[in-house]
Design an enzyme around this catalytic site. Structure first.
Site, PDB file in Angstrom:
ATOM      1  CB  ALA A  71      -0.883  -0.017   1.236  1.00  0.00           C
ATOM      2  N   GLY A  82       0.648  -4.966   0.810  1.00  0.00           N
ATOM      3  CA  GLY A  82      -0.553  -5.027  -0.030  1.00  0.00           C
ATOM      4  C   GLY A  82      -0.274  -5.613  -1.407  1.00  0.00           C
ATOM      5  CD  GLU A 103      -2.406  -7.848   2.689  1.00  0.00           C
ATOM      6  OE1 GLU A 103      -2.101  -6.644   2.529  1.00  0.00           O
ATOM      7  OE2 GLU A 103      -3.139  -8.246   3.601  1.00  0.00           O
ATOM      8  CD  GLU A 143       1.643  -5.841   5.580  1.00  0.00           C
ATOM      9  OE1 GLU A 143       2.476  -6.747   5.770  1.00  0.00           O
ATOM     10  OE2 GLU A 143       0.955  -5.751   4.550  1.00  0.00           O
TER      11      GLU A 143
HETATM   12  N1  COA Z   1       4.734   3.163  -0.470  1.00  0.00           N
HETATM   13  C1  COA Z   1       5.168   4.353  -0.891  1.00  0.00           C
HETATM   14  N2  COA Z   1       6.358   4.541  -1.496  1.00  0.00           N
HETATM   15  C2  COA Z   1       7.125   3.447  -1.683  1.00  0.00           C
HETATM   16  C3  COA Z   1       6.729   2.176  -1.252  1.00  0.00           C
HETATM   17  C4  COA Z   1       5.472   2.049  -0.630  1.00  0.00           C
HETATM   18  N3  COA Z   1       4.981   0.883  -0.216  1.00  0.00           N
HETATM   19  N4  COA Z   1       7.713   1.298  -1.555  1.00  0.00           N
HETATM   20  C5  COA Z   1       8.676   1.988  -2.166  1.00  0.00           C
HETATM   21  N5  COA Z   1       8.332   3.289  -2.238  1.00  0.00           N
HETATM   22  C6  COA Z   1       9.104   4.386  -2.815  1.00  0.00           C
HETATM   23  C7  COA Z   1      10.244   4.818  -1.904  1.00  0.00           C
HETATM   24  O1  COA Z   1       9.800   5.725  -0.923  1.00  0.00           O
HETATM   25  C8  COA Z   1      11.181   5.463  -2.905  1.00  0.00           C
HETATM   26  O2  COA Z   1      10.715   6.748  -3.227  1.00  0.00           O
HETATM   27  P1  COA Z   1      11.766   7.994  -3.350  1.00  0.00           P
HETATM   28  O3  COA Z   1      12.635   7.619  -4.520  1.00  0.00           O
HETATM   29  O4  COA Z   1      10.856   9.156  -3.607  1.00  0.00           O
HETATM   30  O5  COA Z   1      12.509   8.033  -2.061  1.00  0.00           O
HETATM   31  C9  COA Z   1      11.015   4.581  -4.151  1.00  0.00           C
HETATM   32  O6  COA Z   1       9.765   3.929  -3.987  1.00  0.00           O
HETATM   33  C10 COA Z   1      12.077   3.525  -4.292  1.00  0.00           C
HETATM   34  O7  COA Z   1      12.204   2.851  -3.056  1.00  0.00           O
HETATM   35  P2  COA Z   1      13.600   2.658  -2.312  1.00  0.00           P
HETATM   36  O8  COA Z   1      13.286   2.280  -0.888  1.00  0.00           O
HETATM   37  O9  COA Z   1      14.486   3.834  -2.509  1.00  0.00           O
HETATM   38  O10 COA Z   1      14.178   1.430  -3.140  1.00  0.00           O
HETATM   39  P3  COA Z   1      15.074   0.210  -2.631  1.00  0.00           P
HETATM   40  O11 COA Z   1      15.416  -0.549  -3.856  1.00  0.00           O
HETATM   41  O12 COA Z   1      16.161   0.674  -1.740  1.00  0.00           O
HETATM   42  O13 COA Z   1      14.075  -0.676  -1.734  1.00  0.00           O
HETATM   43  C11 COA Z   1      11.990  -1.739  -1.201  1.00  0.00           C
HETATM   44  C12 COA Z   1      12.936  -1.261  -2.308  1.00  0.00           C
HETATM   45  C13 COA Z   1      10.710  -2.227  -1.901  1.00  0.00           C
HETATM   46  C14 COA Z   1      12.643  -2.901  -0.429  1.00  0.00           C
HETATM   47  C15 COA Z   1      11.672  -0.613  -0.223  1.00  0.00           C
HETATM   48  O14 COA Z   1      11.218   0.498  -0.976  1.00  0.00           O
HETATM   49  C16 COA Z   1      10.610  -0.916   0.798  1.00  0.00           C
HETATM   50  O15 COA Z   1      10.888  -1.556   1.796  1.00  0.00           O
HETATM   51  N6  COA Z   1       9.350  -0.451   0.557  1.00  0.00           N
HETATM   52  C17 COA Z   1       8.277  -0.573   1.502  1.00  0.00           C
HETATM   53  C18 COA Z   1       7.741  -1.988   1.517  1.00  0.00           C
HETATM   54  C19 COA Z   1       6.655  -2.132   2.566  1.00  0.00           C
HETATM   55  O16 COA Z   1       6.866  -1.968   3.743  1.00  0.00           O
HETATM   56  N7  COA Z   1       5.452  -2.443   2.075  1.00  0.00           N
HETATM   57  C20 COA Z   1       4.342  -2.722   2.930  1.00  0.00           C
HETATM   58  C21 COA Z   1       3.482  -1.541   3.095  1.00  0.00           C
HETATM   59  S1  COA Z   1       2.099  -1.962   4.083  1.00  0.00           S
END
Ligand code: COA
Length: 257
Positions: free
Chosen positions: A66, A111, A114, A134
């Site tokens: 999400a 999400g 999911e 989460e």
């Molecule tokens: N919601 C909003 N923005 C998100 C996102 C999410 N779920 N997942 C990634 N992004 C955004 C990051 O904020 C970043 O934006 P920015 O460039 O403006 O800073 C961009 O996507 C790239 O993510 P980044 O973290 O820089 O890439 P990475 O390769 O280092 O890591 C992930 C990738 C997917 C491991 C990491 O982004 C992450 O852990 N995301 C959240 C996952 C999560 O907790 N999801 C469950 C939500 S309930």
């Protein structure tokens, strides 16, 4: 015209839905969820849609969750409704009468995981990762993940994934039965379309009835749903055609009637 969920219908009736928000790893915003629901509502009424393929834009993420930025603005009073909205959309995906396949092309987290779980089947690219992180944010999966992951991989493994929040790689997802197949990224869409195309060749009503009966798995009336679905198939012209074609040693021509 949708801004985030792009749709394209292939000639053989596969509807390809692509989550397109690459700047945030295809995170599923509330608007994206609404667009997805609209797409599913129209697909369910559209007889030309024979199967659905769901994927994410680019080579990094399927859907990374999400949209976490929106959590900042989520009033406590609306938090339960937030989860219920997501559950409703995931439920629509799961209850589609045509096969729905997730082509997981990268991170499928929160999400996004999911969303993949609500699809009937999953094929992953080698770079895909699955997780329900989460608890690292102080919440739990709210779009059906606690139920569907447990059903798919068993309680022990599901709890390990949800209680650590740690992602697993594609091969591990394959090993525990979370995905059907792992393929190189460049073959992901072709492999997924090929699998759906095999299904599209079968009797459409029978496909819908398999999905309905399997959807009732674990419910007290599961066997009753199966028997009724069997009866419904027996009333179709396609059943007559399938049996005749077998006996006449020719390929069947199904009409969906
Ligand atoms: N919601 C909003 N923005 C998100 C996102 C999410 N779920 N997942 C990634 N992004 C955004 C990051 O904020 C970043 O934006 P920015 O460039 O403006 O800073 C961009 O996507 C790239 O993510 P980044 O973290 O820089 O890439 P990475 O390769 O280092 O890591 C992930 C990738 C997917 C491991 C990491 O982004 C992450 O852990 N995301 C959240 C996952 C999560 O907790 N999801 C469950 C939500 S309930």
């Amino acid at each position: 015209m949708n801004s985030i969920i792009k749709s394209e219908q292939l000639q053989n009736g596969v509807l390809v839905l692509t989550v397109t928000a690459p700047a945030k790893y295809n995170a599923l915003s509330i608007v994206a969820l609404q667009e997805l629901e609209q797409e599913l509502d129209s697909a369910v009424k559209d007889k030309s849609v024979k199967a659905i393929l769901l994927t994410g834009e680019g080579d990094k993420a399927f859907v990374a969750g999400a949209d976490i930025a929106e959590f900042k603005m989520l009033p406590i009073a609306e938090s339960k409704a937030f989860a219920e909205t997501g559950q409703r959309v995931m439920g629509k995906l799961e209850n589609m009468p045509v096969p729905v396949l997730a082509a997981v092309n990268g991170f499928a987290l929160g999400g996004g995981c999911e969303l993949a779980l609500a699809c009937h089947m999953r094929i992953a690219s080698e770079n895909a990762q699955f997780g329900l992180p989460e608890v690292k944010l102080g919440i739990i999966p709210g779009y059906g993940g606690t139920q569907r992951l447990t059903q798919l991989v068993g309680r022990g493994k599901a709890l390990e994934i949800m209680l650590t929040g740690n992602p697993i790689k594609a091969q591990e997802a394959l090993r525990i039965g979370l995905v059907n197949e792992v393929v190189p990224l460049e073959q992901l869409i072709a492999t997924s379309v090929a699998l759906l195309s095999q299904m599209i060749d079968r009797a459409p009503r029978a496909l819908a009835m398999v999905l309905k009966a399997v959807g009732a798995q674990g419910r007290p009336d599961g066997y009753e749903v199966e028997a009724s679905a069997f009866e419904e198939c027996c009333q179709t012209a396609d059943f007559q055609e399938g049996v005749s074609a077998f006996l006449e040693k020719r390929p069947p021509v199904f009409t969906g009637r």
